[in-house]
Design an enzyme around this catalytic site. Structure first.
Site, PDB file in Angstrom:
ATOM      1  N   GLY A 141       0.843  -1.202   0.000  1.00  0.00           N
ATOM      2  CA  GLY A 141       0.000   0.000   0.000  1.00  0.00           C
ATOM      3  C   GLY A 141       0.869   1.240   0.000  1.00  0.00           C
ATOM      4  N   GLY A 182       0.692   4.478  -0.511  1.00  0.00           N
ATOM      5  CA  GLY A 182      -0.114   5.690  -0.612  1.00  0.00           C
ATOM      6  C   GLY A 182       0.408   6.772   0.313  1.00  0.00           C
ATOM      7  N   ALA A 183      -0.516   7.525   0.919  1.00  0.00           N
ATOM      8  CA  ALA A 183      -0.147   8.654   1.780  1.00  0.00           C
ATOM      9  C   ALA A 183       0.697   8.209   2.976  1.00  0.00           C
ATOM     10  CB  ALA A 183      -1.410   9.358   2.271  1.00  0.00           C
ATOM     11  N   GLY A 210       2.016   4.600   3.562  1.00  0.00           N
ATOM     12  CA  GLY A 210       3.067   3.654   3.164  1.00  0.00           C
ATOM     13  C   GLY A 210       4.115   4.321   2.286  1.00  0.00           C
ATOM     14  N   ASN A 266      -5.776   2.274  10.991  1.00  0.00           N
ATOM     15  CA  ASN A 266      -6.548   2.772  12.129  1.00  0.00           C
ATOM     16  C   ASN A 266      -7.660   1.827  12.525  1.00  0.00           C
ATOM     17  OD1 ASN A 266      -5.302   5.325  12.691  1.00  0.00           O
ATOM     18  ND2 ASN A 266      -6.139   6.034  10.737  1.00  0.00           N
ATOM     19  N   LYS A 314      -5.636   6.431  19.777  1.00  0.00           N
ATOM     20  CA  LYS A 314      -5.726   6.979  18.416  1.00  0.00           C
ATOM     21  C   LYS A 314      -7.184   7.190  18.017  1.00  0.00           C
ATOM     22  CE  LYS A 314      -3.830   8.244  14.466  1.00  0.00           C
ATOM     23  NZ  LYS A 314      -3.470   7.404  13.337  1.00  0.00           N
ATOM     24  N   ASN A 348      -9.501   9.862  15.877  1.00  0.00           N
ATOM     25  CA  ASN A 348     -10.066   9.390  14.608  1.00  0.00           C
ATOM     26  C   ASN A 348     -11.591   9.327  14.587  1.00  0.00           C
ATOM     27  OD1 ASN A 348      -8.093   8.970  12.602  1.00  0.00           O
ATOM     28  ND2 ASN A 348      -7.275   7.256  13.771  1.00  0.00           N
ATOM     29  N   ASN A 375     -12.782  11.930  11.630  1.00  0.00           N
ATOM     30  CA  ASN A 375     -13.023  11.224  10.375  1.00  0.00           C
ATOM     31  C   ASN A 375     -14.503  11.238  10.034  1.00  0.00           C
ATOM     32  OD1 ASN A 375     -10.689   9.693   8.937  1.00  0.00           O
ATOM     33  ND2 ASN A 375     -10.203   9.527  11.100  1.00  0.00           N
ATOM     34  N   GLU A 417     -13.566   3.323   5.850  1.00  0.00           N
ATOM     35  CA  GLU A 417     -13.022   2.390   6.852  1.00  0.00           C
ATOM     36  C   GLU A 417     -13.883   2.387   8.117  1.00  0.00           C
ATOM     37  OE1 GLU A 417      -8.365   2.078   6.363  1.00  0.00           O
ATOM     38  OE2 GLU A 417      -8.898   4.128   6.834  1.00  0.00           O
TER      39      GLU A 417
END
Lengths: 329, 329
Positions: B26, B28-29, B31, B121, B202, B206, B210, B287
């Site tokens: 992954g 992306g932002a 990884g 997350n 966390k 979140n 989110n 998610e």
């Protein structure tokens, strides 16, 4: 020719067959519909108009209704309550966010026995008005109707149409029964009920559907099509019922099966955007104060925190362009 | 000329200064950022790519970062894990809605001591993976970072960047400390913590940000600018803290003042669209499962119903185009 036609219609003010003079403050989806129904049955109805005054004065009111379209070509229309006759019954059909105007609008319409019928949603409307007019006879009205204002002097009546009314501070209850009888003669199914109970029962529907269609940008049928949103609606309904029962302890009780009844009714209803959704889409202030803030407060005072209802209130306040308009008089 | 340049760069696979072979699933932002930081520090990092494979193979990765822009012109990029070397540490940085893919993706990367670090997350991610790979050593990673993928091979790093890691089923904890040390040498502030506590902590951030940025179609700074939405965020945070403490009874406790700390941090943060908001705006599945459904379920099992968190979960499920994607392996 036109003069001849005019001569066949009595000049305002006149007394209708019910012998009651009606005033309508707020000639929109609700006030326009009920007022037009009454006038259509020959009752003596006087309408306060604002932006639509010129149009309605000239063209009258048009109602396209599931129960049959009808028109009211000649309307007793006014731009100011100062020009209206004193009324026996005043139907207040404003958005409750505009109730601050009543302080100025009502006095010219009142005689010593006037009943002000607040056909609005939520809790605490009558109490706030009574604070300003301590001697006034106040009743509340709960409209079970799907209707929208679709243009100047134009109302679309999509479904239902009943009106539950109840006394807040009427000195003579038989007068309210008389009003209900006139409504019934005018093809409006009306009955007199316990006002506080009726207001809480109406909230069982209004709280979930008004708020969720705004927050989730959707309509009633889409909410009912997903088990998870139907589940949330049920949660909100049950919170309102438990809140009501906590407040009404000893005085009234709403059974939890009422939630199922409301869900079932909505499932079979024409897909609908509740008034708060239309207000939001048209950038008007939202009726948060009486539909959410007051019920949450009253239930909490009685010892029950309606957490999901409160969350909806918080979300609506964030979205409300009017900055969570209080709407108090 | 081009050939000469290529000769100065060692061919993959090679062992970096930390002596650890990293795989990134992954890119992306998250990884892409952490993998690029490690590779930039000379570590041996192998990236699995999907739609960006061709682009990154040719142009490498670019990170525009508040801590200084940097580029990784040559990247060990792969289209399939079957072509990748066995890895000592695998960073799983997929959206958790794609965790179903791990069943196929992971096996080629595993040797007997591989640690899979799930930088995602929510709650329950490791348990679900362990069910599929009972012998695997699993750890969890919590990224405290504001970063977005802005284009093919392009990442914008807006704020923060720390990584808390914790063991779920590692047989040798010193190995995890070693990984944290390598991260720190690569300018990633990393520390080893109790995983369950770290995951709940966390969630305190979140869960409100989110979900509410999606449901209310807004950004963190607007939510913080209104007392009523800040109040709702605090309510959600306190529910998560109380849920966590109920679940962690005897094992861990989060103080309620942690909510104030998170609110204060967000108040001073660059205005930000959390990953779920970006997913929603880009019509990707949300998610919801690990960030909302599992925590609500675990807290309820422990005896505390997080009502407002549950309502947010219900609202998100309604909005989720994936139909409340479960994301289980």
């Amino acid at each position: 020719m036109a003069n001849n036609v005019n001569k066949t219609v009595p000049s305002p003010p006149f007394r209708g067959p019910g012998g009651i003079v009606y005033g309508v403050i707020g000639t929109g989806a609700i006030g326009g519909y009920y007022g037009a129904k009454l006038a259509c049955a020959g009752e003596d109805v006087h309408f306060l108009l604002h932006s639509d005054y010129e149009y309605v004065k000239e063209h009258g009111l048009k109602v396209s209704s599931v129960r049959g379209d009808f028109e009211l070509p000649r309307v007793n229309a006014y731009r100011s309550t100062a020009d209206m006759p004193a009324c026996d019954v005043v139907l207040v059909c404003l958005k409750s966010t505009s109730n601050g105007l009543l302080r100025e609008l009502l006095p010219p319409l009142l005689h010593k026995d006037t009943i002000v019928l607040m056909i609005q949603n939520g809790l605490g409307l009558e109490a706030d008005l009574q604070e300003v007019f301590p001697e006034l006879q106040i009743a509340g009205g709960l409209a079970f109707i799907c209707s929208n204002k679709t243009g100047s002097g134009e109302i679309a009546h999509l479904d239902y149409g009943g009106l539950n009314i109840g006394s807040y501070s009427c000195r003579d209850l038989s007068r309210l029964e008389e009003v209900a009888a006139v409504f019934n003669r005018a093809d409006i199914r009306a009955k007199v009920l316990d006002l506080e109970l009726a207001r809480w029962m109406k909230l069982v529907w209004n709280v979930p559907y008004n708020g969720l269609t705004v927050v989730l940008n959707t309509t009633t049928d889409h909410l009912m099509a997903h088990p998870v949103s139907e589940g949330l609606i049920r949660d909100l309904m049950l919170e309102v019922i438990r809140g009501a029962n906590q407040v009404g302890k000893g005085r009234f009780t709403i059974g939890e099966e009422y939630a199922d009844k409301m869900l079932e009714m909505t499932r079979t209803m024409t897909p609908y955007s509740p008034s708060m959704k239309l207000d939001y889409d048209n950038h008007r202030p939202l009726e948060i104060s009486y539909i959410y803030t007051r019920p949450v407060h009253e239930a909490a005072e009685a010892g029950f925190v309606m957490k999901k209802v409160q969350m909806l209130q918080q979300q609506l306040c964030f979205l409300d362009k009017g900055g969570c308009h209080i709407g108090k008089l």
